[in-house]
Design a protein around this motif. Structure first.
Motif, PDB file in Angstrom:
ATOM      1  N   ALA A  15       8.640 -14.481  -8.410  1.00 40.01           N
ATOM      2  CA  ALA A  15       8.291 -15.877  -8.671  1.00 40.01           C
ATOM      3  C   ALA A  15       6.800 -16.051  -8.924  1.00 40.01           C
ATOM      4  CB  ALA A  15       8.711 -16.756  -7.498  1.00 40.01           C
ATOM      5  N   ARG A  16       5.995 -15.249  -8.266  1.00 43.07           N
ATOM      6  CA  ARG A  16       4.546 -15.449  -8.328  1.00 43.07           C
ATOM      7  C   ARG A  16       3.850 -14.151  -7.929  1.00 43.07           C
ATOM      8  NH1 ARG A  16       6.706 -17.210  -3.833  1.00 43.07           N
ATOM      9  NH2 ARG A  16       7.347 -19.158  -4.829  1.00 43.07           N
ATOM     10  N   VAL A  17       2.529 -14.164  -8.072  1.00 46.77           N
ATOM     11  CA  VAL A  17       1.713 -13.055  -7.571  1.00 46.77           C
ATOM     12  C   VAL A  17       0.757 -13.609  -6.530  1.00 46.77           C
ATOM     13  CG1 VAL A  17       1.872 -11.619  -9.631  1.00 46.77           C
ATOM     14  CG2 VAL A  17       0.059 -13.339  -9.473  1.00 46.77           C
ATOM     15  N   ARG A  18       0.359 -12.745  -5.622  1.00 46.88           N
ATOM     16  CA  ARG A  18      -0.537 -13.146  -4.528  1.00 46.88           C
ATOM     17  C   ARG A  18      -1.747 -12.201  -4.544  1.00 46.88           C
ATOM     18  NH1 ARG A  18       0.923 -15.922   0.108  1.00 46.88           N
ATOM     19  NH2 ARG A  18       3.106 -15.692  -0.562  1.00 46.88           N
ATOM     20  N   ARG A  19      -2.924 -12.728  -4.279  1.00 49.90           N
ATOM     21  CA  ARG A  19      -4.121 -11.893  -4.276  1.00 49.90           C
ATOM     22  C   ARG A  19      -4.332 -11.264  -2.893  1.00 49.90           C
ATOM     23  NH1 ARG A  19      -8.641 -10.952  -7.208  1.00 49.90           N
ATOM     24  NH2 ARG A  19      -8.243 -12.576  -8.768  1.00 49.90           N
ATOM     25  N   TYR A  20      -4.503  -9.937  -2.904  1.00 49.52           N
ATOM     26  CA  TYR A  20      -4.828  -9.176  -1.694  1.00 49.52           C
ATOM     27  C   TYR A  20      -6.199  -8.542  -1.895  1.00 49.52           C
ATOM     28  CZ  TYR A  20       0.099  -9.671  -0.445  1.00 49.52           C
ATOM     29  OH  TYR A  20       1.333 -10.173  -0.125  1.00 49.52           O
ATOM     30  N   TRP A  21      -6.634  -7.798  -0.913  1.00 50.01           N
ATOM     31  CA  TRP A  21      -7.968  -7.216  -1.011  1.00 50.01           C
ATOM     32  C   TRP A  21      -8.072  -6.144  -2.088  1.00 50.01           C
ATOM     33  CZ3 TRP A  21      -7.822  -2.022   0.241  1.00 50.01           C
ATOM     34  CH2 TRP A  21      -6.782  -1.607   1.062  1.00 50.01           C
ATOM     35  N   TRP A  22      -6.919  -5.602  -2.550  1.00 48.55           N
ATOM     36  CA  TRP A  22      -6.945  -4.605  -3.618  1.00 48.55           C
ATOM     37  C   TRP A  22      -6.651  -5.221  -4.996  1.00 48.55           C
ATOM     38  CZ3 TRP A  22      -3.042  -4.782   0.096  1.00 48.55           C
ATOM     39  CH2 TRP A  22      -1.782  -5.162  -0.365  1.00 48.55           C
ATOM     40  N   GLY A  23      -6.269  -6.501  -5.003  1.00 44.12           N
ATOM     41  CA  GLY A  23      -5.954  -7.159  -6.267  1.00 44.12           C
ATOM     42  C   GLY A  23      -4.661  -7.948  -6.156  1.00 44.12           C
ATOM     43  N   VAL A  76       6.742  -2.630   0.231  1.00 39.89           N
ATOM     44  CA  VAL A  76       6.420  -3.379   1.454  1.00 39.89           C
ATOM     45  C   VAL A  76       5.513  -4.567   1.144  1.00 39.89           C
ATOM     46  CG1 VAL A  76       5.266  -3.258   3.692  1.00 39.89           C
ATOM     47  CG2 VAL A  76       6.763  -1.381   2.946  1.00 39.89           C
ATOM     48  N   ALA A  77       4.490  -4.334   0.326  1.00 39.11           N
ATOM     49  CA  ALA A  77       3.532  -5.406   0.021  1.00 39.11           C
ATOM     50  C   ALA A  77       4.180  -6.542  -0.768  1.00 39.11           C
ATOM     51  CB  ALA A  77       2.353  -4.835  -0.772  1.00 39.11           C
ATOM     52  N   ALA A  78       5.303  -6.255  -1.438  1.00 42.20           N
ATOM     53  CA  ALA A  78       5.983  -7.302  -2.205  1.00 42.20           C
ATOM     54  C   ALA A  78       6.670  -8.319  -1.286  1.00 42.20           C
ATOM     55  CB  ALA A  78       7.003  -6.683  -3.152  1.00 42.20           C
ATOM     56  N   PHE A  79       6.719  -8.013   0.027  1.00 46.67           N
ATOM     57  CA  PHE A  79       7.300  -8.950   0.993  1.00 46.67           C
ATOM     58  C   PHE A  79       6.207  -9.554   1.872  1.00 46.67           C
ATOM     59  CE2 PHE A  79      10.808  -6.243  -0.276  1.00 46.67           C
ATOM     60  CZ  PHE A  79      11.807  -7.175  -0.504  1.00 46.67           C
ATOM     61  N   GLN A  80       5.042  -9.733   1.253  1.00 39.11           N
ATOM     62  CA  GLN A  80       3.908 -10.444   1.846  1.00 39.11           C
ATOM     63  C   GLN A  80       3.351  -9.746   3.083  1.00 39.11           C
ATOM     64  OE1 GLN A  80       4.745 -14.672   2.227  1.00 39.11           O
ATOM     65  NE2 GLN A  80       6.190 -14.585   0.520  1.00 39.11           N
ATOM     66  N   ILE A  81       3.447  -8.415   3.086  1.00 38.47           N
ATOM     67  CA  ILE A  81       2.828  -7.612   4.137  1.00 38.47           C
ATOM     68  C   ILE A  81       1.660  -6.870   3.497  1.00 38.47           C
ATOM     69  CG2 ILE A  81       3.153  -5.718   5.773  1.00 38.47           C
ATOM     70  CD1 ILE A  81       6.124  -6.477   5.849  1.00 38.47           C
ATOM     71  N   ALA A  82       0.468  -7.095   3.979  1.00 38.12           N
ATOM     72  CA  ALA A  82      -0.745  -6.590   3.324  1.00 38.12           C
ATOM     73  C   ALA A  82      -0.939  -5.101   3.570  1.00 38.12           C
ATOM     74  CB  ALA A  82      -1.958  -7.375   3.798  1.00 38.12           C
ATOM     75  N   LEU A  83       0.020  -4.300   3.114  1.00 42.64           N
ATOM     76  CA  LEU A  83      -0.077  -2.847   3.198  1.00 42.64           C
ATOM     77  C   LEU A  83      -0.437  -2.310   1.818  1.00 42.64           C
ATOM     78  CD1 LEU A  83       0.305  -0.205   4.798  1.00 42.64           C
ATOM     79  CD2 LEU A  83       2.700  -0.228   4.061  1.00 42.64           C
ATOM     80  N   TYR A  84      -1.563  -1.628   1.718  1.00 38.11           N
ATOM     81  CA  TYR A  84      -2.045  -1.132   0.435  1.00 38.11           C
ATOM     82  C   TYR A  84      -0.982  -0.242  -0.223  1.00 38.11           C
ATOM     83  CZ  TYR A  84      -4.778   1.622  -2.885  1.00 38.11           C
ATOM     84  OH  TYR A  84      -5.244   2.246  -4.011  1.00 38.11           O
ATOM     85  N   PRO A  85      -0.629  -0.526  -1.467  1.00 38.01           N
ATOM     86  CA  PRO A  85       0.398   0.261  -2.167  1.00 38.01           C
ATOM     87  C   PRO A  85      -0.146   1.606  -2.642  1.00 38.01           C
ATOM     88  CG  PRO A  85      -0.424  -1.493  -3.592  1.00 38.01           C
ATOM     89  CD  PRO A  85      -1.070  -1.691  -2.262  1.00 38.01           C
ATOM     90  N   PHE A  86       0.050   2.634  -1.822  1.00 34.49           N
ATOM     91  CA  PHE A  86      -0.480   3.958  -2.137  1.00 34.49           C
ATOM     92  C   PHE A  86       0.602   4.858  -2.733  1.00 34.49           C
ATOM     93  CE2 PHE A  86       0.909   3.948   2.278  1.00 34.49           C
ATOM     94  CZ  PHE A  86       1.707   5.097   2.369  1.00 34.49           C
ATOM     95  N   GLY A  87       1.588   4.266  -3.404  1.00 34.45           N
ATOM     96  CA  GLY A  87       2.690   5.047  -3.970  1.00 34.45           C
ATOM     97  C   GLY A  87       2.256   6.066  -5.002  1.00 34.45           C
ATOM     98  N   TYR A  88       1.076   5.894  -5.571  1.00 40.18           N
ATOM     99  CA  TYR A  88       0.597   6.864  -6.558  1.00 40.18           C
ATOM    100  C   TYR A  88       0.340   8.238  -5.923  1.00 40.18           C
ATOM    101  CZ  TYR A  88      -3.926   5.597  -4.540  1.00 40.18           C
ATOM    102  OH  TYR A  88      -4.954   5.357  -3.665  1.00 40.18           O
ATOM    103  N   LEU A  89       0.035   8.265  -4.614  1.00 35.52           N
ATOM    104  CA  LEU A  89      -0.220   9.556  -3.957  1.00 35.52           C
ATOM    105  C   LEU A  89       1.038  10.432  -3.907  1.00 35.52           C
ATOM    106  CD1 LEU A  89      -2.621   8.518  -1.048  1.00 35.52           C
ATOM    107  CD2 LEU A  89      -3.184   9.775  -3.151  1.00 35.52           C
ATOM    108  N   PRO A  90       2.193   9.911  -3.449  1.00 35.34           N
ATOM    109  CA  PRO A  90       3.411  10.720  -3.529  1.00 35.34           C
ATOM    110  C   PRO A  90       3.763  11.116  -4.965  1.00 35.34           C
ATOM    111  CG  PRO A  90       3.742   8.869  -2.055  1.00 35.34           C
ATOM    112  CD  PRO A  90       2.426   8.654  -2.725  1.00 35.34           C
ATOM    113  N   ILE A  91       3.464  10.245  -5.926  1.00 35.04           N
ATOM    114  CA  ILE A  91       3.744  10.585  -7.323  1.00 35.04           C
ATOM    115  C   ILE A  91       2.886  11.772  -7.762  1.00 35.04           C
ATOM    116  CG2 ILE A  91       3.648   9.774  -9.710  1.00 35.04           C
ATOM    117  CD1 ILE A  91       5.957   8.650  -8.059  1.00 35.04           C
ATOM    118  N   LEU A  92       1.626  11.792  -7.352  1.00 33.89           N
ATOM    119  CA  LEU A  92       0.782  12.943  -7.660  1.00 33.89           C
ATOM    120  C   LEU A  92       1.323  14.211  -7.000  1.00 33.89           C
ATOM    121  CD1 LEU A  92      -2.776  11.320  -7.357  1.00 33.89           C
ATOM    122  CD2 LEU A  92      -1.628  12.069  -9.453  1.00 33.89           C
TER     123      LEU A  92
END
Length: 381
Positions: free
Chosen positions: A137-145, A206-222
């Protein structure tokens, strides 16, 4: 429509973006995962498993690169556009992963219905997500963007997402335990570990449910990229099976090859056959052999001889004038285990140069013989 055009124009406006350190890791991961897909495609020479692997990596690259632009966006509207673009990759990843899994493990025939259902389900989720707010529905601003807020439609999607990924892991697990020692077992183990690592990237939800956990999914992808690159380098994605070798031989053949079914319809052609008849593979497939030989044998006699499997180095002429080609045609019958006719294999070799060389040698010999006779007549007088 006007709103859509205005939104697209904003995407291309540099003033709507700002440099962000948090956009760099996802951009790097996107480039790396796409490069790995291209590497596999080239290394395996377009084999089916490499195509599915490339497409899976392409979707991951869409997801990661789009989020780089989300983190760099300075307005909610631009960020929301890129979030939905990212989900073009995200929503289709489960179907692509499962498709690659069953292809790599050579179990696709018994799971092809499930593969189709996976793609159809992903498409339905995307069609529901793109125009509505039921998913995002919307986007929310966190400390990473900026980051999206998920709505109710995300729940059934996540069940589908994790269900497909679990099914893929289960296939790898079963195949690893039943496979005999060898390359296939080692490759299966490497892919099992690589995908298990990649699935940790699901932490980004996790962050998509309004929990301010930095999305570090790129690390497992690497980590997935490193493990998979190692597996491809050591074990490749394709075993050199008779079927795989046959495909490579057929495509590399200089002679034209056609395989007909029992009704005389063309079912397999190689590139040399396409070049010979001046048609694409799609144009040749499904054609009766008589349609291809009509220019050579208007009565259909050649087609009958080919279907009988009795031709051996039968020479025919194709074309007219300077474009004429002399072909040596042979045909063979293939039978199944019950000794029933299964297919007819046709091989057409272009012997035009050989024939011209023979004619040139023959004329030269005749010329030499004539000179010899003239010389003999002169010396005898």
């Amino acid at each position: 429509m006007e709103a859509t055009i205005a939104g697209l124009l904003q995407l291309g406006d540099p003033s709507n973006y700002a440099f962000s350190l948090y956009a760099l890791p996802t951009a790097l991961a996107a480039v790396a995962v796409l490069a790995l897909g291209v590497l596999a495609l080239v290394r395996e020479r377009g084999a089916t498993v490499s195509v599915t692997f490339f497409f899976m990596n392409l979707l991951a690259a869409v997801w990661l690169s789009s989020y780089s632009l989300v983190y760099s966006a300075t307005t909610e509207q631009v960020a929301l556009w890129w979030v939905k673009a990212a989900h073009l990759g995200v929503i289709f990843i489960p179907a692509a992963v499962y498709h690659f899994t069953v292809t790599a493990l050579r179990i696709q025939p018994e799971h092809k219905t499930f593969v189709r259902l996976g793609w159809i389900t992903s498409a339905l989720f995307f069609l529901a997500m793109a125009p509505s707010d039921a998913f995002i529905a919307r986007v929310r601003r966190y400390w990473w963007g900026f980051y999206p807020d998920y709505e109710w439609l995300s729940i059934p999607f996540l069940l589908f997402f994790f269900g497909m990924l679990a099914a893929s892991l289960r296939h790898f697990w079963i195949e690893y335990h039943k496979a005999p020692p060898g390359t296939h077992k080692l490759r299966t183990k490497s892919l099992l570990v690589a995908f298990a690592i990649a699935y940790i990237g699901s932490i980004d939800y996790v962050a998509a449910f309004q929990i301010a956990l930095y999305p570090f999914g790129y690390l497992p992808i690497l980590g997935f990229i490193a493990m998979t690159a190692r597996a491809i380098h050591r074990h490749r994605l394709v075993d050199v099976t008779p079927a795989y070798a046959a495909r490579g031989i057929i495509e590399a053949m200089a002679d034209a090859l056609l395989v007909l079914d029992r009704d005389g319809m063309v079912r397999v052609v190689n590139p040399a056959a396409c070049q010979l008849f001046g048609s694409s593979e799609r144009q040749l497939l499904g054609q009766p052999i008589e349609a291809l030989t009509s220019a050579i044998s208007p009565t259909g006699r050649l087609g009958e001889l080919i279907r009988s499997g009795s031709l051996r180095d039968h020479e025919v002429t194709l074309g007219t004038g300077e474009q004429v080609a002399i072909l040596s045609v042979s045909s063979f019958l293939m039978h199944d285990e019950g000794d029933e006719l299964a297919a007819v294999v046709v091989i057409a070799r272009n012997v035009t140069r050989h024939k011209k060389a023979e004619e040139q040698v023959s004329r030269q010999r005749e010329w030499q013989a004539a000179l010899y006779e003239i010389n003999g007549a002169i010396t005898s007088t």
